[in-house]
Design a protein around this motif. Structure first.
Motif, PDB file in Angstrom:
ATOM      1  N   ARG A  77       0.848  -1.191   0.000  1.00 13.24           N
ATOM      2  CA  ARG A  77       0.000   0.000   0.000  1.00 13.24           C
ATOM      3  C   ARG A  77       0.880   1.235   0.000  1.00 13.24           C
ATOM      4  O   ARG A  77       1.752   1.388   0.864  1.00 13.24           O
ATOM      5  N   VAL A  78       0.647   2.099  -0.955  1.00 14.14           N
ATOM      6  CA  VAL A  78       1.341   3.378  -0.996  1.00 14.14           C
ATOM      7  C   VAL A  78       0.366   4.477  -0.593  1.00 14.14           C
ATOM      8  O   VAL A  78      -0.839   4.366  -0.816  1.00 14.14           O
ATOM      9  N   SER A  79       0.925   5.516   0.017  1.00  8.39           N
ATOM     10  CA  SER A  79       0.110   6.616   0.530  1.00  8.39           C
ATOM     11  C   SER A  79       0.563   7.927  -0.072  1.00  8.39           C
ATOM     12  O   SER A  79       1.734   8.083  -0.436  1.00  8.39           O
ATOM     13  N   CYS A  80      -0.357   8.868  -0.116  1.00 11.10           N
ATOM     14  CA  CYS A  80      -0.071  10.204  -0.622  1.00 11.10           C
ATOM     15  C   CYS A  80      -0.670  11.202   0.363  1.00 11.10           C
ATOM     16  O   CYS A  80      -1.898  11.301   0.475  1.00 11.10           O
ATOM     17  N   ALA A  81       0.193  11.925   1.049  1.00  9.88           N
ATOM     18  CA  ALA A  81      -0.255  12.913   2.017  1.00  9.88           C
ATOM     19  C   ALA A  81      -0.171  14.303   1.398  1.00  9.88           C
ATOM     20  O   ALA A  81       0.858  14.681   0.838  1.00  9.88           O
ATOM     21  N   ALA A  82      -1.260  15.043   1.513  1.00 12.13           N
ATOM     22  CA  ALA A  82      -1.324  16.382   0.946  1.00 12.13           C
ATOM     23  C   ALA A  82      -1.201  17.438   2.016  1.00 12.13           C
ATOM     24  O   ALA A  82      -1.707  17.280   3.126  1.00 12.13           O
ATOM     25  N   SER A  83      -0.527  18.518   1.671  1.00 10.91           N
ATOM     26  CA  SER A  83      -0.439  19.660   2.568  1.00 10.91           C
ATOM     27  C   SER A  83      -0.533  20.932   1.730  1.00 10.91           C
ATOM     28  O   SER A  83      -0.459  20.897   0.507  1.00 10.91           O
ATOM     29  N   GLY A  84      -0.720  22.047   2.389  1.00 13.56           N
ATOM     30  CA  GLY A  84      -0.872  23.307   1.672  1.00 13.56           C
ATOM     31  C   GLY A  84      -2.341  23.680   1.577  1.00 13.56           C
ATOM     32  O   GLY A  84      -3.049  23.631   2.567  1.00 13.56           O
ATOM     33  N   ARG A  85      -2.805  23.959   0.361  1.00 13.49           N
ATOM     34  CA  ARG A  85      -4.189  24.402   0.178  1.00 13.49           C
ATOM     35  C   ARG A  85      -5.152  23.220   0.189  1.00 13.49           C
ATOM     36  O   ARG A  85      -5.895  22.970  -0.766  1.00 13.49           O
ATOM     37  N   THR A  86      -5.142  22.509   1.297  1.00 14.29           N
ATOM     38  CA  THR A  86      -6.027  21.345   1.400  1.00 14.29           C
ATOM     39  C   THR A  86      -7.439  21.744   1.795  1.00 14.29           C
ATOM     40  O   THR A  86      -8.291  20.883   1.989  1.00 14.29           O
ATOM     41  N   ASP A  87      -7.667  23.079   1.942  1.00 17.78           N
ATOM     42  CA  ASP A  87      -9.035  23.512   2.187  1.00 17.78           C
ATOM     43  C   ASP A  87      -9.873  23.323   0.928  1.00 17.78           C
ATOM     44  O   ASP A  87     -11.088  23.211   0.994  1.00 17.78           O
ATOM     45  N   ARG A  88      -9.217  23.262  -0.187  1.00 12.29           N
ATOM     46  CA  ARG A  88      -9.906  22.933  -1.425  1.00 12.29           C
ATOM     47  C   ARG A  88      -9.901  21.427  -1.605  1.00 12.29           C
ATOM     48  O   ARG A  88      -9.021  20.749  -1.115  1.00 12.29           O
ATOM     49  N   SER A  89     -10.885  20.935  -2.310  1.00 16.71           N
ATOM     50  CA  SER A  89     -10.986  19.513  -2.539  1.00 16.71           C
ATOM     51  C   SER A  89     -10.535  19.208  -3.960  1.00 16.71           C
ATOM     52  O   SER A  89     -11.029  19.822  -4.897  1.00 16.71           O
ATOM     53  N   TYR A  90      -9.609  18.297  -4.110  1.00 17.85           N
ATOM     54  CA  TYR A  90      -9.064  17.981  -5.418  1.00 17.85           C
ATOM     55  C   TYR A  90      -9.322  16.529  -5.799  1.00 17.85           C
ATOM     56  O   TYR A  90      -9.395  15.649  -4.941  1.00 17.85           O
ATOM     57  N   THR A  91      -9.408  16.299  -7.071  1.00 15.57           N
ATOM     58  CA  THR A  91      -9.319  14.942  -7.583  1.00 15.57           C
ATOM     59  C   THR A  91      -7.862  14.505  -7.431  1.00 15.57           C
ATOM     60  O   THR A  91      -6.936  15.287  -7.678  1.00 15.57           O
ATOM     61  N   VAL A  92      -7.663  13.278  -6.991  1.00 14.95           N
ATOM     62  CA  VAL A  92      -6.309  12.772  -6.769  1.00 14.95           C
ATOM     63  C   VAL A  92      -6.125  11.484  -7.556  1.00 14.95           C
ATOM     64  O   VAL A  92      -7.061  10.708  -7.726  1.00 14.95           O
TER      65      VAL A  92
END
Length: 124
Positions: free
Chosen positions: A19-34
């Motif tokens: 299992r690989v993970s992707c952690a987001a930081s920064g403008r995470t108040d917006r919701s993005y397709t990942v």
């Protein structure tokens, strides 16, 4: 700006799981397709999987359907790629991607942000 950091790559035998993970930081108040893309040595970067902003829509490359599962934990700003029944041809650097777009558009390569990548190696 959004920063993406992948983790969880490594070496696994054919037939195994990772299992690989992707952690987001920064403008995470917006919701993005990942999404996840991968690049094998000497080959182009290709689409693997993507998940919509709300998590209700997922898309997969034909080569990983039925073996890989993408999911997201919005509270942790993290997206996961569970990889089962791994094959040597899954060996690649796996990149996390994000953008204010649709899953179809991301699958076509429309990406605003990229992570640095994590190596996944499947031995035969």
């Amino acid at each position: 700006q959004v920063q993406l950091v992948e983790s969880g790559g490594g070496l696994v035998q054919a037939g195994g799981s990772l299992r690989v993970s992707c952690a987001a930081s920064g403008r995470t108040d917006r919701s993005y397709t990942v999404g996840w893309f991968r690049q094998a040595p000497g080959k182009e970067r290709t689409f693997v999987a993507t998940i919509s902003r709300g998590g209700s829509i997922t898309m997969y490359a034909d080569s990983v359907k039925g073996r890989f599962t993408i999911s997201r934990d919005s509270a942790k700003n993290t997206v996961y790629l569970q990889m089962n029944s791994l094959k040597p041809e899954d060996t690649a650097v796996y990149y996390c991607a994000a953008g204010p777009t649709t899953t179809q558009s991301m699958a076509a390569g429309n990406v605003d942000y990229w992570g640095q990548g994590t190596q996944v190696t499947v031995s035969s």
